[in-house]
Design a protein around this motif. Sequence first.
Motif, PDB file in Angstrom:
ATOM      1  N   ARG A 555      47.706   8.346  18.357  1.00  0.00           N
ATOM      2  CA  ARG A 555      48.033   9.626  18.987  1.00  0.00           C
ATOM      3  C   ARG A 555      46.798  10.429  19.391  1.00  0.00           C
ATOM      4  O   ARG A 555      46.902  11.614  19.688  1.00  0.00           O
ATOM      5  N   LEU A 556      45.646   9.784  19.440  1.00  0.00           N
ATOM      6  CA  LEU A 556      44.412  10.480  19.800  1.00  0.00           C
ATOM      7  C   LEU A 556      44.207  10.429  21.311  1.00  0.00           C
ATOM      8  O   LEU A 556      44.222   9.358  21.914  1.00  0.00           O
ATOM      9  N   HIS A 557      44.022  11.611  21.920  1.00  0.00           N
ATOM     10  CA  HIS A 557      43.813  11.692  23.367  1.00  0.00           C
ATOM     11  C   HIS A 557      42.396  11.238  23.701  1.00  0.00           C
ATOM     12  O   HIS A 557      41.445  11.580  22.992  1.00  0.00           O
ATOM     13  N   PRO A 558      42.204  10.473  24.797  1.00  0.00           N
ATOM     14  CA  PRO A 558      40.864   9.950  25.103  1.00  0.00           C
ATOM     15  C   PRO A 558      39.835  11.021  25.432  1.00  0.00           C
ATOM     16  O   PRO A 558      38.634  10.775  25.314  1.00  0.00           O
ATOM     17  N   PHE A 559      40.278  12.220  25.837  1.00  0.00           N
ATOM     18  CA  PHE A 559      39.330  13.288  26.155  1.00  0.00           C
ATOM     19  C   PHE A 559      39.288  14.369  25.080  1.00  0.00           C
ATOM     20  O   PHE A 559      38.774  15.464  25.314  1.00  0.00           O
ATOM     21  N   ALA A 560      39.815  14.043  23.892  1.00  0.00           N
ATOM     22  CA  ALA A 560      39.646  14.948  22.757  1.00  0.00           C
ATOM     23  C   ALA A 560      38.161  15.026  22.411  1.00  0.00           C
ATOM     24  O   ALA A 560      37.417  14.060  22.604  1.00  0.00           O
ATOM     25  N   PRO A 561      37.696  16.174  21.917  1.00  0.00           N
ATOM     26  CA  PRO A 561      36.277  16.283  21.528  1.00  0.00           C
ATOM     27  C   PRO A 561      35.870  15.154  20.591  1.00  0.00           C
ATOM     28  O   PRO A 561      36.646  14.745  19.718  1.00  0.00           O
ATOM     29  N   ILE A 562      34.665  14.667  20.780  1.00  0.00           N
ATOM     30  CA  ILE A 562      34.234  13.458  20.070  1.00  0.00           C
ATOM     31  C   ILE A 562      34.209  13.654  18.559  1.00  0.00           C
ATOM     32  O   ILE A 562      34.402  12.707  17.789  1.00  0.00           O
ATOM     33  N   GLU A 563      34.031  14.900  18.105  1.00  0.00           N
ATOM     34  CA  GLU A 563      34.018  15.128  16.660  1.00  0.00           C
ATOM     35  C   GLU A 563      35.390  14.898  16.037  1.00  0.00           C
ATOM     36  O   GLU A 563      35.500  14.737  14.820  1.00  0.00           O
ATOM     37  N   GLN A 564      36.440  14.867  16.849  1.00  0.00           N
ATOM     38  CA  GLN A 564      37.779  14.562  16.340  1.00  0.00           C
ATOM     39  C   GLN A 564      38.036  13.055  16.272  1.00  0.00           C
ATOM     40  O   GLN A 564      39.098  12.639  15.808  1.00  0.00           O
ATOM     41  N   ALA A 565      37.106  12.252  16.734  1.00  0.00           N
ATOM     42  CA  ALA A 565      37.301  10.795  16.805  1.00  0.00           C
ATOM     43  C   ALA A 565      36.199  10.049  16.057  1.00  0.00           C
ATOM     44  O   ALA A 565      35.768   8.982  16.481  1.00  0.00           O
TER      45      ALA A 565
END
Length: 655
Positions: A555-565
């Motif tokens: 459920r992680l969006h590809p353009f979510a801020p990188i610190e969330q991934a």
Amino acid sequence: MSILASDPANDTPAHEPGAASPQGTLAWTDRFSTRHIGPDSADVAEMVRACGYASLDALVEEAAPAAIRLNRPLELPPARSEMGAMAELRALAARNQVWRSFLGMGYHDCITPAVIQRNIFENPGWYTQYTPYQAEIAQGRLEALLNFQTLVADLTGLDIANASLLDEATAAAEAMTLCQGLKGAESRNVFFVSDRCHPQTIDVVKTRGRAVGIEVRVGDHRAAPAPEVFAVLLQYPATDGLVEDYREFIEKIHARGALAVVAADLLSLALLRSPGEFGADVAVGSAQRFGVPLGYGGPHAAFLATRDAFKRHMPGRLVGVSKDAAGRPALRLTLQTREQHIRREKATSNICTAQVLLAIMASMYAVYHGPEGLRRIAGRVHRLAAILAAGLRRLGHSLAFHGGGAAPAFFDTVRVRVAGDRAAEAIEAAARRRINLRRFDDGTVGVALDETVSTEDLQALLSVFNLERPLPFTIEGLAGEVRAEAPAGFARQTPFLRHPVFNRHHSETEMLRYIRKLESRDLSLTTSMIPLGSCTMKLNAAAEMLPVSWPEFARLHPFAPIEQAQGYQALFRQLEDWLATITGFAAVSLQPNAGSQGEYAGLLVIRAWQEARGQGRRRVCLIPASAHGTNPASAVMAGFEVAPVLCDDQGNISL
């Protein structure tokens, strides 16, 4: 001392499978490799003897020249058991933060119906099937892909669609080369891209155009295209959500002899006028929001639809209805299974298997919901967006679609100018609620909704834009004021998905039986061994497939801020390091989303290196006649001239 011979989290047993256990039946022997690969040491010895060798080492000595053998262990960490690997993946997943992402840009959270998730996405009867080149053992998959083609052709309003591509951006690039092939006069070498397309699409099209000498111009599409333009790419709805009437513009470019490519949101087309209705020659896009998880960007199945007159220029594969030897209806891959196998160095596309599993999931989503279900989902999403827009106006903000005028039309995305230039405060308020919003360069904010959005989400979004002050209205009150079922003037007038398959499987049991019926018509690893090489998912073990559906990954969006991934980032670094060690290269890119795209990326690297050292004139690529068909196709796409090299009867290259 432990009574176990080895730790379950480590994949190094104290003895080989089949040997006497130093600790009796309690010794840990379940290595991932033996469970997954299957053959044990006795099986290997038997196969080696059948090949005429005394040992596996003797076979390697004969088969692999000494000059290319490493002759030392690889510097890799110790192997893991399944349990150990799953524990490590759980730890990595926990480092990802799944915020509510309203970022859009062609990616949307969605609901995978449980009957599809359990019986297709998580079912080896579907995810281990071989590529359907042998029609007689692939009738189930071919029917599902025919459903996908029907879904896309109906929604886009065009005559014919292929059986999926890799992603929306590369599908747009494929459409560019299709149009060039149709219009290919030397005086026309410009592909015009609207600046309202998704940014990642613009970047990919630029890269692909540069390699083959196509000039890609980006700008306001409303300016009259120059005579040298052979085609134009438009986004519908635009990247900021605006729904624009393209009919007059497309008439103008047709009058100039150019073609129109429209990158369309598939769900929106359940409500909006289709691209075919307003004159598009090609439609491309992604089927991701039809029940396929975000997965931090993929893989997802893309689509390309076009006019019947252009079908022989269409990239990818096409499923057609034929007859078997007894005259009964049967499905097969038509035109050509891979154009590069026939045309080779004259091929214009290197598309190979192209996300079959995801295309099947998307097609089954449409089968399960049917035309009325899709209308309801699309209508609800649009209504929520209309309620959000009404609330934003009530709070003193204004809609700020680029070129949208006083009463802009939109589907699921709104672009808002925050009153008092307080956008930064709204973004900060959103972050406190673990919400991601899109920030445009001009300070406006984008909010893209999807089928998972609830009234509680709307409440949270409006509170964010009210800078956490109490709302002067209720969501229910706003909903009573909003009547729009489709953007004014853009309502779809034509029917879609009238075939019975989309109108009879709407209960879980009916859907379950339909999925099972098609599964039984296919060969997969649940049926037998598959003795052919393939770029399908057939070699992925169940332990490798399970984490794909975990929410922290899915459920992680590809353009979510990188610190969330950070879990994903650690996974990427780890895999890149291991692959670099195994291959002996300095670095590895995980960006290509297919083997054919990896070939292409590598050839672009070689071309750039030659140019950097002043050798850019070296554009001949030698390719053995025995090479996989994607090889010469990739070379052509990278701007090389292919020179085939003959091989002898044993496959040795003729020097």
